[in-house]
Enzyme design. Structure first.
Site, PDB file in Angstrom:
ATOM      1  N   LYS A  48       0.800  -1.237   0.000  1.00 42.98           N
ATOM      2  CA  LYS A  48       0.000   0.000   0.000  1.00 42.98           C
ATOM      3  C   LYS A  48       0.829   1.284   0.000  1.00 42.98           C
ATOM      4  O   LYS A  48       0.428   2.299   0.553  1.00 42.98           O
ATOM      5  CB  LYS A  48      -0.989   0.022   1.188  1.00 42.98           C
ATOM      6  N   HIS A 122       7.249  -7.327  -2.204  1.00 40.03           N
ATOM      7  CA  HIS A 122       7.013  -6.572  -0.964  1.00 40.03           C
ATOM      8  C   HIS A 122       7.970  -7.057   0.128  1.00 40.03           C
ATOM      9  O   HIS A 122       7.854  -6.661   1.281  1.00 40.03           O
ATOM     10  CB  HIS A 122       5.591  -6.813  -0.449  1.00 40.03           C
ATOM     11  N   SER A 152      -4.304   3.372   4.274  1.00 39.94           N
ATOM     12  CA  SER A 152      -4.531   2.680   3.008  1.00 39.94           C
ATOM     13  C   SER A 152      -4.619   1.155   3.219  1.00 39.94           C
ATOM     14  O   SER A 152      -5.482   0.483   2.650  1.00 39.94           O
ATOM     15  CB  SER A 152      -3.404   3.025   2.040  1.00 39.94           C
TER      16      SER A 152
HETATM   17  P1  A3P Z   1      -5.011   5.129  -0.983  1.00 38.20           P
HETATM   18  O1  A3P Z   1      -5.598   3.904  -0.405  1.00 38.20           O
HETATM   19  O2  A3P Z   1      -4.479   6.056   0.083  1.00 38.20           O
HETATM   20  O3  A3P Z   1      -5.867   5.847  -1.937  1.00 38.20           O
HETATM   21  P2  A3P Z   1      -0.418  -0.104  -3.723  1.00 38.20           P
HETATM   22  O4  A3P Z   1      -0.482  -0.009  -5.201  1.00 38.20           O
HETATM   23  O5  A3P Z   1       0.961  -0.290  -3.187  1.00 38.20           O
HETATM   24  O6  A3P Z   1      -1.409  -1.075  -3.198  1.00 38.20           O
HETATM   25  O7  A3P Z   1      -0.793   1.338  -3.132  1.00 38.20           O
HETATM   26  C1  A3P Z   1      -2.116   1.775  -3.159  1.00 38.20           C
HETATM   27  C2  A3P Z   1      -2.192   3.246  -2.858  1.00 38.20           C
HETATM   28  O8  A3P Z   1      -1.613   3.989  -3.950  1.00 38.20           O
HETATM   29  C3  A3P Z   1      -3.655   3.686  -2.779  1.00 38.20           C
HETATM   30  O9  A3P Z   1      -3.686   4.714  -1.799  1.00 38.20           O
HETATM   31  C4  A3P Z   1      -3.888   4.221  -4.188  1.00 38.20           C
HETATM   32  O10 A3P Z   1      -4.962   5.125  -4.291  1.00 38.20           O
HETATM   33  C5  A3P Z   1      -2.564   4.912  -4.441  1.00 38.20           C
HETATM   34  N1  A3P Z   1      -2.329   5.179  -5.868  1.00 38.20           N
HETATM   35  C6  A3P Z   1      -2.371   4.314  -6.887  1.00 38.20           C
HETATM   36  N2  A3P Z   1      -2.147   4.952  -8.059  1.00 38.20           N
HETATM   37  C7  A3P Z   1      -1.948   6.252  -7.764  1.00 38.20           C
HETATM   38  C8  A3P Z   1      -1.667   7.417  -8.536  1.00 38.20           C
HETATM   39  N3  A3P Z   1      -1.563   7.382  -9.851  1.00 38.20           N
HETATM   40  N4  A3P Z   1      -1.521   8.592  -7.879  1.00 38.20           N
HETATM   41  C9  A3P Z   1      -1.627   8.642  -6.527  1.00 38.20           C
HETATM   42  N5  A3P Z   1      -1.892   7.587  -5.739  1.00 38.20           N
HETATM   43  C10 A3P Z   1      -2.051   6.395  -6.348  1.00 38.20           C
END
Ligand code: A3P
Length: 309
Positions: A48, A122, A152
């Site tokens: 996340k 990860h 998140s």
């Molecule tokens: P939130 O839950 O705070 O919105 P991962 O891909 O490691 O699972 O991380 C997920 C987090 O990255 C989520 O955060 C998601 O919304 C955010 N995220 C994914 N793409 C993004 C982008 N283009 N710009 C900003 N945040 C992004």
């Protein structure tokens, strides 16, 4: 409903004190024996922390900004997830215009692809298959501040039916600070990678920096990957990897994953994508307690996070 077999595979079990998916632990020696090659690039994140975002950025750079090529498959299948051993991780194979769904473990999927590989993990640095460090591979690490990451992860565990139920926010607070979540303690993960950043080829990026100045950070990734792209291509990558675009894009927003796995009516996969959403979750008391614990756990490191933009 999940089968008993699947439930067993979903439990977290520990390797050297780090909770990992049971299926990963069952396949541990195969994962540890994975043979990375010197030209490989490994995308590394604590869960996340912006994995999908950096994957899309890397892919856009690799494909020289060609949007169609980046949409050849859903993002989770572009970069094999090395410790992933839980069936099913379906992959789409296109042969003679027919689509075939095939199931692979992360390491097998990598081996079936032409190298050099771009992979993701990860894993904390001490649990990486040794070949990555022995071959001096490139590591691209993205970190997000602990409070936003915890928020998140909490929402992700609510919507991801394959992960343990996070309980209440108050309960999750304890679970997270004690590192009793998949891939272990945020603090140890981030510290571990940060402390090794000058010993290996590690490009250490911050989610908050990418949010604040995506072009500058994308340029760093491009240089790290040994690529050179025209200014207009870089601008296009900035646009195409914005939160708004990725939220709409079925190849990046996980909308193709069945509701029985990711229930986006509980919380969308592309949830907020902002810096500072922790303020909407932490009470003042929780925030102060968190800061105190943070100081203790991160004592002695030089790493500095931005908590709001
Ligand atoms: P939130 O839950 O705070 O919105 P991962 O891909 O490691 O699972 O991380 C997920 C987090 O990255 C989520 O955060 C998601 O919304 C955010 N995220 C994914 N793409 C993004 C982008 N283009 N710009 C900003 N945040 C992004």
């Amino acid at each position: 409903a999940l089968t008993t077999e699947l439930r067993t595979q979903l439990q977290l079990r520990e390797v050297a004190g780090i909770p990992l998916q049971a299926s990963t632990v069952d396949n541990w020696s195969q994962i540890q024996n994975f043979e990375a090659k010197p030209d490989d690039l490994l995308i590394c994140t604590y869960p996340k922390s912006g994995t999908t975002w950096i994957q899309e950025i890397v892919d856009m750079i690799e494909q020289n900004g060609d949007v169609e090529k980046c949409q050849r498959a859903v993002i989770q299948h572009h970069h094999p997830f090395i410790e992933w051993a839980r069936p099913p991780q379906p992959s789409v194979l296109v042969l003679h215009r027919c689509f075939f769904l095939i199931y692979f473990k992360g390491v097998e999927k990598a081996k079936a692809m032409p190298s050099p590989w771009i992979l993701r993990t990860h894993l904390p640095i001490q649990l990486l298959p040794p070949s990555f460090r022995e071959n001096n591979c490139k590591f691209l690490y993205v970190a997000q501040n602990a409070k936003d990451c915890m928020v998140s992860y909490y929402h992700f565990q609510r919507m991801n039916q394959m992960l343990p139920d996070p309980g209440t926010w108050e309960e999750y607070f304890e679970t997270f600070i004690n590192g009793k979540v998949g891939w272990g303690s945020w603090y140890d993960h981030v510290k571990g990678w940060w402390e090794m950043k000058d010993r290996y080829q590690i490009l250490f990026l911050f989610f908050e920096d990418i949010k604040r100045d995506p072009k500058q950070e994308i340029q760093k990734v491009m240089q790290f990957m040994g690529k050179s792209l025209h200014e207009t291509v870089l601008d296009k990558i900035v646009q195409e990897t914005s939160f708004e675009k990725m939220k709409e894009n079925p190849m990046t927003n996980r909308s193709t994953v069945p509701k029985s796995i990711l229930d986006q009516s509980i919380s969308p996969f592309m949830r907020k994508g902002t810096v500072g959403d922790w303020k909407n979750h932490f009470t003042v008391v929780q925030s102060e307690r968190f800061d105190e614990i943070y100081r203790q756990k991160m004592e002695g490191t030089s790493i500095n996070f931005c908590m709001e933009l």
